[in-house]
Write a protein that holds these residues in place. Structure first.
Motif, short mmCIF file in Angstrom:
data_model
loop_
_atom_site.label_atom_id
_atom_site.label_comp_id
_atom_site.label_asym_id
_atom_site.label_seq_id
_atom_site.Cartn_x
_atom_site.Cartn_y
_atom_site.Cartn_z
N VAL A 1 0.81 -1.21 0.00
CA VAL A 1 0.00 0.00 0.00
C VAL A 1 0.85 1.27 0.00
O VAL A 1 1.74 1.43 0.84
CB VAL A 1 -0.95 0.06 1.23
CG1 VAL A 1 -1.91 1.23 1.11
CG2 VAL A 1 -1.73 -1.24 1.41
N SER B 1 -6.11 4.57 9.76
CA SER B 1 -6.27 3.75 8.55
C SER B 1 -5.24 2.63 8.53
O SER B 1 -5.52 1.52 8.08
CB SER B 1 -6.12 4.61 7.30
OG SER B 1 -7.00 5.70 7.34
N THR C 1 -6.19 -1.31 8.43
CA THR C 1 -5.68 -2.14 7.33
C THR C 1 -4.88 -3.32 7.89
O THR C 1 -5.06 -4.46 7.45
CB THR C 1 -4.80 -1.27 6.39
OG1 THR C 1 -5.61 -0.19 5.91
CG2 THR C 1 -4.28 -2.08 5.21
N THR D 1 -7.31 -5.82 9.69
CA THR D 1 -8.19 -6.53 8.75
C THR D 1 -7.40 -7.57 7.95
O THR D 1 -7.83 -8.71 7.82
CB THR D 1 -8.86 -5.52 7.78
OG1 THR D 1 -9.52 -4.52 8.56
CG2 THR D 1 -9.88 -6.21 6.88
N CYS D 2 -6.25 -7.18 7.45
CA CYS D 2 -5.43 -8.13 6.66
C CYS D 2 -5.00 -9.30 7.52
O CYS D 2 -5.03 -10.46 7.07
CB CYS D 2 -4.23 -7.42 6.04
SG CYS D 2 -4.69 -6.30 4.71
N ARG E 1 -12.25 0.12 6.40
CA ARG E 1 -12.35 -1.31 6.11
C ARG E 1 -13.19 -1.59 4.86
O ARG E 1 -12.87 -2.46 4.06
CB ARG E 1 -12.93 -2.03 7.33
CG ARG E 1 -12.76 -3.52 7.26
CD ARG E 1 -12.86 -4.16 8.61
NE ARG E 1 -14.22 -4.13 9.12
CZ ARG E 1 -14.63 -4.81 10.19
NH1 ARG E 1 -13.78 -5.56 10.86
NH2 ARG E 1 -15.87 -4.73 10.60
N LEU F 1 -11.08 -1.00 1.83
CA LEU F 1 -10.11 -2.08 1.66
C LEU F 1 -10.80 -3.31 1.05
O LEU F 1 -10.30 -3.93 0.11
CB LEU F 1 -9.47 -2.44 3.02
CG LEU F 1 -8.56 -3.67 3.04
CD1 LEU F 1 -7.35 -3.50 2.13
CD2 LEU F 1 -8.08 -3.95 4.47
#
Ligand code: IPE
Ligand code: IPE
Ligand code: MG
Length: 266
Positions: A37, A63, A67, A70-71, A238, A241
């Motif tokens: 990213v 953010s 990220t 979540t990943c 999210r 993403l």
């Protein structure tokens, strides 16, 4: 689809109506192995609100947190975030100092989240030119997470893609110790990059709409799918993403061949 929805609900915790709608289109079995990213647009986000640029950098840390978490929960193998480029030293001294302080603060504050999610940390770039305190904190973060077995989180810090390739070539020359040797291979060069042992990124996300790579992972993104969004980094949540992941799954990856065996997948 019902299957992936069940999986996602368990992995991501409570989801909003918007996220749930996007998740219906996402196949959790075909996520990118490595997501890179370029977190861009902090300054513009702040300017739009008549705030100093650094307020955008601070807002952007949320953010990054979203990220990363979540990943990790989606079991992505590797996430690489571009935090500071070798060209970013051209910025005003006060902004650079703020960014370095913010990173140190961030590492301290987010360590529980990193550990809870079994994340292993790496830093990509030339450490020598970084302030001592930053070097110390990055070293400690790597040591503290070295035993973790989940996602590899790499922070590109004082990173330049050309510098990385030059460093790799010099490492190869140093190994040879002036004794010549066989021609350098792609495999050998890859092994000497900062990203050694990581798969190449499948998906490169850039926020804030700029259609350029700004010296990021030049070698590794040879066949990455590129997703550029107008969303500014501090607004990248999210749902945005998950949208990027859905877009990725719609791509046809051909690698120079003529018929795609299947759409984007691991
Ligand atoms: C990205 O945001 C963060 C860093 C490069 C450190 P910018 O600071 O580049 O924000 P814009 O591009 O000026 O809006
Ligand atoms: C790229 O963003 C570097 C990082 C996100 C750390 P920049 O804002 O520095 O890139 P340019 O100058 O717009 O190409
Ligand atoms: Mg920028």
């Amino acid at each position: 689809m019902a299957h992936s929805l069940e999986l996602s609900a368990a992995a991501l915790g409570p989801v909003t109506a918007e996220e749930s709608h996007i998740l219906e289109k996402l196949d959790l079995e075909r996520l990118p192995r490595h997501i890179a990213v370029i977190m861009d647009g902090n300054g513009r986000w702040a300017q739009k609100r008549h705030l100093p640029r650094v307020a955008g950098h601070r807002a952007g840390t949320q953010s990054a947190r979203t990220t990363i978490e979540t990943c990790a929960r989606l079991k992505v193998e590797a996430l690489t975030l571009y935090a500071f480029s070798v060209e970013n030293w051209r910025r005003p001294k006060a902004e650079i100092e703020f960014l370095m302080q913010l990173l140190r603060e961030y590492l301290r504050k987010e360590m529980p989240l990193i550990q809870r999610n079994n994340i292993r940390m790496r830093f990509l770039g030339r450490p020598d030119e970084l302030p001592d305190g930053v070097r110390k904190d990055t070293r400690e973060a790597m040591e503290a997470t070295a035993g973790n077995t989940g996602m590899v989180l790499s922070i590109a810090l004082n990173y330049g893609g050309r510098a990385e390739i030059v460093d790799a070539m010099n490492a190869i020359l140093a190994e040879r110790n002036g004794h010549g040797g066989a021609a350098v291979t792609e495999e050998q060069l890859s092994r000497h990059l900062y990203t050694a042992n990581l798969p190449d990124p499948d998906l490169l996300i850039r926020t804030s709409g700029e259609m350029r790579v700004s010296n990021f992972l030049l070698w590794q993104i040879a066949y990455a799918e590129i997703f550029v969004t107008e969303t500014l980094w501090p607004d990248f949540n999210r749902a945005r993403l998950l949208e990027a992941l859905v877009d990725f799954q719609g791509r046809e990856r051909r690698y120079g061949g003529i018929d795609a065996p299947k759409t984007a997948a691991r």
